[in-house]
Design an enzyme around this catalytic site. Structure first.
Site, PDB file in Angstrom:
ATOM      1  N   ARG A   1       0.814  -1.223   0.000  1.00 53.73           N
ATOM      2  CA  ARG A   1       0.000   0.000   0.000  1.00 53.73           C
ATOM      3  C   ARG A   1       0.851   1.279   0.000  1.00 53.73           C
ATOM      4  O   ARG A   1       0.493   2.294   0.585  1.00 53.73           O
ATOM      5  CB  ARG A   1      -0.950   0.031   1.207  1.00 53.73           C
ATOM      6  CG  ARG A   1      -1.897  -1.145   1.284  1.00 53.73           C
ATOM      7  CD  ARG A   1      -2.915  -1.147   0.127  1.00 53.73           C
ATOM      8  NE  ARG A   1      -3.779  -2.331   0.228  1.00 53.73           N
ATOM      9  CZ  ARG A   1      -3.550  -3.475  -0.397  1.00 53.73           C
ATOM     10  NH1 ARG A   1      -2.508  -3.610  -1.195  1.00 53.73           N
ATOM     11  NH2 ARG A   1      -4.376  -4.491  -0.264  1.00 53.73           N
TER      12      ARG A   1
ATOM     13  N   SER B   1     -12.355   1.665   3.920  1.00 47.55           N
ATOM     14  CA  SER B   1     -11.609   1.150   5.068  1.00 47.55           C
ATOM     15  C   SER B   1     -10.959   2.305   5.823  1.00 47.55           C
ATOM     16  O   SER B   1     -10.188   3.067   5.258  1.00 47.55           O
ATOM     17  CB  SER B   1     -10.551   0.167   4.565  1.00 47.55           C
ATOM     18  OG  SER B   1      -9.853  -0.393   5.630  1.00 47.55           O
TER      19      SER B   1
ATOM     20  N   GLU C   1      -6.207   5.017   7.596  1.00 43.17           N
ATOM     21  CA  GLU C   1      -6.007   4.709   6.176  1.00 43.17           C
ATOM     22  C   GLU C   1      -6.685   5.789   5.333  1.00 43.17           C
ATOM     23  O   GLU C   1      -6.216   6.132   4.254  1.00 43.17           O
ATOM     24  CB  GLU C   1      -6.587   3.337   5.833  1.00 43.17           C
ATOM     25  CG  GLU C   1      -6.341   2.907   4.400  1.00 43.17           C
ATOM     26  CD  GLU C   1      -6.721   1.459   4.142  1.00 43.17           C
ATOM     27  OE1 GLU C   1      -7.000   1.141   2.974  1.00 43.17           O
ATOM     28  OE2 GLU C   1      -6.737   0.645   5.084  1.00 43.17           O
TER      29      GLU C   1
END
Length: 305
Positions: A179, A227, A297
């Site tokens: 990520r 998320s 996130e």
């Protein structure tokens, strides 16, 4: 003798004049999935790469620049975003197929790229249908879902930096990790070339349908930012949140989803302040219960009201 009233000039008056669109005090909340938050001091929608490059080259150095995708994993604070917010729309949403590769503009939704590959019987990009964003953002953060990520399929990408210089890079140049990419923070990705493989169109369609069904079953389809927190090493964020008793927790019109408690939702009239405060309360309770500090996130930008 009366003094003449003077008004403070708006930032937009200091900016170069592009071929694309400039708008002062443009609402950003409606452009995000949360449907909350303040305005952009100036919103710029460039016509094409050349327009973006020329604008950035002429932009005064003291003006901050923020890039906005589809606003899926984003919270814009209620005081809005200072400087110029750039949104890549028309001129950056095209998707073409070249042999076994797909070339997509940075503003193209990830889902559309997966569907284009399906329509050409190209496999390997189905996972993109499960990522609620655009290709530009996906490259910048090595986005992934359902056993796939950008590092596995990216051939090359093009980006423009804050000085207006255009960069063409390979996947190896971007130093992908989980990520994350090593791309400079001031780069704005404008397009990407993705590798696929010939496949069975029905099987590809079936996989995309499976991903859609899995998302529908496990995730809320409401005003959410996706998320909320990164899974800490050795843990699942939703389990920590559930264990801390936060499922269904509310602040104002912001709520921790009952369906998947790593999602925050806007029940209708939540402010960005409510949503961020709820996230911080979740972080506090999880740390108190488990000793784990959750990391956001969701990208939070702008200033408080």
């Amino acid at each position: 003798m009366m003094a003449l009233a003077t008004s403070t000039p708006h930032l937009i008056d200091r900016l170069p004049r592009p071929r694309g669109r400039l708008a002062a005090d443009a609402p950003l909340g409606p452009q995000t999935w949360f449907r909350a938050g303040g305005p952009a001091e100036v919103l710029f929608r460039p016509a094409d790469v050349e327009d973006l490059s020329a604008f950035l080259a002429a932009l005064p150095q003291d003006v901050p620049v923020t890039v906005l995708g589809v606003g899926s994993n984003l919270l814009v604070r209620d005081g809005g975003v200072k400087g110029v917010v750039i949104r890549l729309m028309r001129g950056f949403t095209g998707i073409d197929v070249d042999g076994h590769e797909v070339i997509a503009g940075a503003g193209a939704p990830d889902l559309n790229v997966a569907l284009t590959a399906r329509d050409h019987a190209l496999a390997g990009l189905e996972f993109l249908s499960g990522i609620p964003g655009t290709i530009g953002g996906a490259v910048a953060m090595n986005a992934g879902a359902y056993q796939g990520d950008l590092s596995q399929v990216l051939v090359s990408a093009e980006a423009v930096d804050r000085a207006g210089r255009v960069h063409k890079v390979s996947a190896a140049d971007l130093g992908f990790t989980y990520r994350h990419s090593e791309a400079p923070a001031d780069w704005i990705f404008t397009s990407a070339r993705l590798a696929a493989t010939p496949g069975d169109q029905l099987a590809i369609a079936r996989r995309i349908a499976e991903i859609d069904a899995a998302r529908t079953e496990s995730q809320p389809r409401s005003r959410t930012g996706g998320s909320t927190f990164v899974n800490p090493p050795g843990h699942k964020a939703w389990e920590l949140i559930d264990r801390a008793g936060c499922r269904g927790l509310r602040i104002g019109e912001a709520q921790v989803s009952e369906k998947h408690c790593n999602f925050l939702i806007n029940l209708g009239a939540a402010t960005a302040t409510d949503i961020e405060a709820l996230g911080e309360e979740v972080r506090r309770r999880v740390f108190e219960q488990s000793g784990v500090r959750l990391k956001w996130e969701i990208r939070r930008i702008g200033v408080p009201a």
